[in-house]
Design a protein around this motif. Structure first.
Motif, mmCIF file in Angstrom:
data_model
loop_
_atom_site.group_PDB
_atom_site.id
_atom_site.type_symbol
_atom_site.label_atom_id
_atom_site.label_comp_id
_atom_site.label_asym_id
_atom_site.label_seq_id
_atom_site.Cartn_x
_atom_site.Cartn_y
_atom_site.Cartn_z
ATOM 1 N N GLU A 10 -43.604 -31.011 -46.431
ATOM 2 C CA GLU A 10 -43.289 -29.848 -47.275
ATOM 3 C C GLU A 10 -44.344 -29.621 -48.349
ATOM 4 O O GLU A 10 -44.631 -28.489 -48.721
ATOM 5 N N PHE A 11 -44.907 -30.722 -48.852
ATOM 6 C CA PHE A 11 -45.852 -30.601 -49.973
ATOM 7 C C PHE A 11 -47.309 -30.816 -49.574
ATOM 8 O O PHE A 11 -48.169 -30.934 -50.418
ATOM 9 N N ASN A 12 -47.568 -30.841 -48.274
ATOM 10 C CA ASN A 12 -48.938 -31.052 -47.812
ATOM 11 C C ASN A 12 -49.299 -30.124 -46.667
ATOM 12 O O ASN A 12 -49.846 -30.547 -45.642
ATOM 13 N N GLY A 13 -48.962 -28.849 -46.790
ATOM 14 C CA GLY A 13 -49.468 -27.877 -45.825
ATOM 15 C C GLY A 13 -48.531 -27.469 -44.714
ATOM 16 O O GLY A 13 -48.900 -26.663 -43.857
ATOM 17 N N ALA A 36 -44.271 -26.454 -39.449
ATOM 18 C CA ALA A 36 -43.727 -25.087 -39.403
ATOM 19 C C ALA A 36 -44.072 -24.370 -38.098
ATOM 20 O O ALA A 36 -45.224 -24.402 -37.641
ATOM 21 N N GLY A 37 -43.066 -23.754 -37.487
ATOM 22 C CA GLY A 37 -43.258 -22.985 -36.256
ATOM 23 C C GLY A 37 -43.231 -23.831 -34.997
ATOM 24 O O GLY A 37 -43.292 -23.290 -33.892
ATOM 25 N N ASP A 89 -34.862 -27.014 -42.686
ATOM 26 C CA ASP A 89 -35.525 -26.943 -43.996
ATOM 27 C C ASP A 89 -37.030 -26.727 -43.855
ATOM 28 O O ASP A 89 -37.718 -26.464 -44.837
ATOM 29 N N CYS A 90 -37.551 -26.878 -42.658
ATOM 30 C CA CYS A 90 -39.017 -26.880 -42.493
ATOM 31 C C CYS A 90 -39.506 -25.865 -41.468
ATOM 32 O O CYS A 90 -40.532 -26.106 -40.819
ATOM 33 N N ASN A 91 -38.797 -24.759 -41.304
ATOM 34 C CA ASN A 91 -39.265 -23.669 -40.426
ATOM 35 C C ASN A 91 -39.520 -24.117 -38.990
ATOM 36 O O ASN A 91 -40.467 -23.657 -38.346
ATOM 37 N N MET A 92 -38.691 -25.032 -38.489
ATOM 38 C CA MET A 92 -38.865 -25.488 -37.103
ATOM 39 C C MET A 92 -37.741 -24.923 -36.240
ATOM 40 O O MET A 92 -36.564 -25.209 -36.496
ATOM 41 N N PRO A 93 -38.066 -24.117 -35.217
ATOM 42 C CA PRO A 93 -37.017 -23.632 -34.319
ATOM 43 C C PRO A 93 -36.319 -24.827 -33.647
ATOM 44 O O PRO A 93 -36.995 -25.713 -33.120
ATOM 45 N N ILE A 94 -34.983 -24.841 -33.717
ATOM 46 C CA ILE A 94 -34.226 -25.977 -33.166
ATOM 47 C C ILE A 94 -33.868 -25.690 -31.713
ATOM 48 O O ILE A 94 -33.246 -24.675 -31.398
ATOM 49 N N VAL A 95 -34.283 -26.587 -30.828
ATOM 50 C CA VAL A 95 -34.069 -26.388 -29.381
ATOM 51 C C VAL A 95 -32.683 -26.907 -28.994
ATOM 52 O O VAL A 95 -32.340 -28.047 -29.310
ATOM 53 N N PRO A 96 -31.908 -26.075 -28.290
ATOM 54 C CA PRO A 96 -30.562 -26.506 -27.894
ATOM 55 C C PRO A 96 -30.516 -27.049 -26.459
ATOM 56 O O PRO A 96 -31.484 -26.942 -25.716
ATOM 57 N N PRO A 148 -44.611 -16.221 -38.505
ATOM 58 C CA PRO A 148 -44.716 -15.439 -39.744
ATOM 59 C C PRO A 148 -45.154 -16.272 -40.950
ATOM 60 O O PRO A 148 -44.738 -17.423 -41.088
ATOM 61 N N GLU A 149 -45.969 -15.677 -41.790
ATOM 62 C CA GLU A 149 -46.323 -16.295 -43.076
ATOM 63 C C GLU A 149 -45.084 -16.250 -43.959
ATOM 64 O O GLU A 149 -44.378 -15.242 -43.965
ATOM 65 N N HIS A 150 -44.796 -17.316 -44.679
ATOM 66 C CA HIS A 150 -43.615 -17.244 -45.554
ATOM 67 C C HIS A 150 -43.963 -17.391 -47.030
ATOM 68 O O HIS A 150 -43.095 -17.311 -47.888
ATOM 69 N N GLY A 151 -45.244 -17.612 -47.341
ATOM 70 C CA GLY A 151 -45.668 -17.654 -48.742
ATOM 71 C C GLY A 151 -45.123 -18.855 -49.486
ATOM 72 O O GLY A 151 -44.411 -19.676 -48.917
ATOM 73 N N PRO A 152 -45.442 -18.970 -50.770
ATOM 74 C CA PRO A 152 -44.976 -20.126 -51.538
ATOM 75 C C PRO A 152 -43.451 -20.129 -51.685
ATOM 76 O O PRO A 152 -42.832 -19.077 -51.779
#
Ligand SMILES: Cc1cc2nc3c(=O)[nH]c(=O)nc-3n(C[C@H](O)[C@H](O)[C@H](O)COP(=O)(O)O)c2cc1C
Length: 212
Positions: free
Chosen positions: A108-111, A115-116, A143-150, A200-204
């Motif tokens: 979360e705090f290192n780039g 994500a994605g 919490d980390c923009n990861m699509p969850i695979v079902p 998508p970019e989600h910004g800070p």
């Protein structure tokens, strides 16, 4: 076509126990789908919990003697992730909880390298507590923009040892369906990227800490 890779995390103290057996079923199915995978074992040595010191912000975790920093260095090499844990008292194993807290806090705090990237969680148990464990682990992805695979059922296999897991035909089928869904999503994302569709970019991240 560029090759796709999935990292399968074994959060059990047993190197080749139930979690390993379930992950191996996923690995076999991914291979049949043309996707490479490797199993990353978190080991059975002490793994410290996050102490909230903030040292990792912009850097590495302060605990240098376990495998957390080794794992975070691997994230960019993989397109998808499966996080597996045995059920310990209706939750993830203590080591897996420490591992996930630290790995996701660092990311979360290192780039935001996760994500994605699609991810799934699996649990193994003798009898019960599996869905509570999945609820716990799925929160890291959410919490980390990861699509969850079902899959077609909860991602759980039953057994107290590898042999018992191999007898859980429904559980193993659930793992195979999960792997095929992961392969499908990875290929869709790859095809989308080629067509110019990027995550998508989600910004800070705005953090208000509930202060009003
Ligand atoms: C400390 C501890 C707590 C456990 N708690 C549960 C539990 O709450 N529910 C359950 O069904 N099995 C429980 N088990 C059994 C394990 O979840 C089960 O044997 C698991 O499939 C082992 O996976 P592994 O071989 O990969 O370690 C527990 C085992 C241990 C060591």
């Amino acid at each position: 076509m560029e090759s796709l890779k999935v990292l399968l995390v074994n959060g059990s103290p047993h190197k080749e126990g139930c979690v390993y057996t379930a992950l191996s079923e996923i690995a076999k199915t991914l291979k049949a789908e043309g996707i490479q995978s490797e199993i990353f074992w978190i080991g059975n040595q002490p793994l410290a919990g996050c102490i909230g010191c903030g040292t990792c912000i912009g850097k590495r975790c302060c605990f240098r003697k376990d495998i957390v920093n080794d794992f975070t260095a691997l994230i960019d090499e993989y397109d998808g992730f499966v996080f597996g844990t045995p059920v310990h008292y209706s939750g993830a194993s203590g080591s897996m909880t420490s591992f996930m807290d630290r790995v996701f806090f660092i990311d979360e705090f290192n780039g935001e390298h996760f994500a994605g990237k699609p991810a799934a969680t699996i649990a193994t148990c003798r009898r019960s507590g599996g869905t509570a464990t999945l609820d716990q682990l799925n929160k890291y992805m959410a919490d980390c923009n990861m699509p969850i695979v079902p899959s077609q059922y909860w991602n759980i296999v039953h057994g107290n040892n590898a042999e018992e897991v191999l007898n859980d035909e429904e559980g193993l089928q659930t793992m195979r369906v999960l792997a095929r869904n992961m392969a499908w999503l990875l290929k869709c994302i790859q095809a989308g990227r080629k067509a110019g569709i990027t995550f998508p970019e989600h910004g800070p991240h705005t953090m208000t800490n509930f202060i009003r």
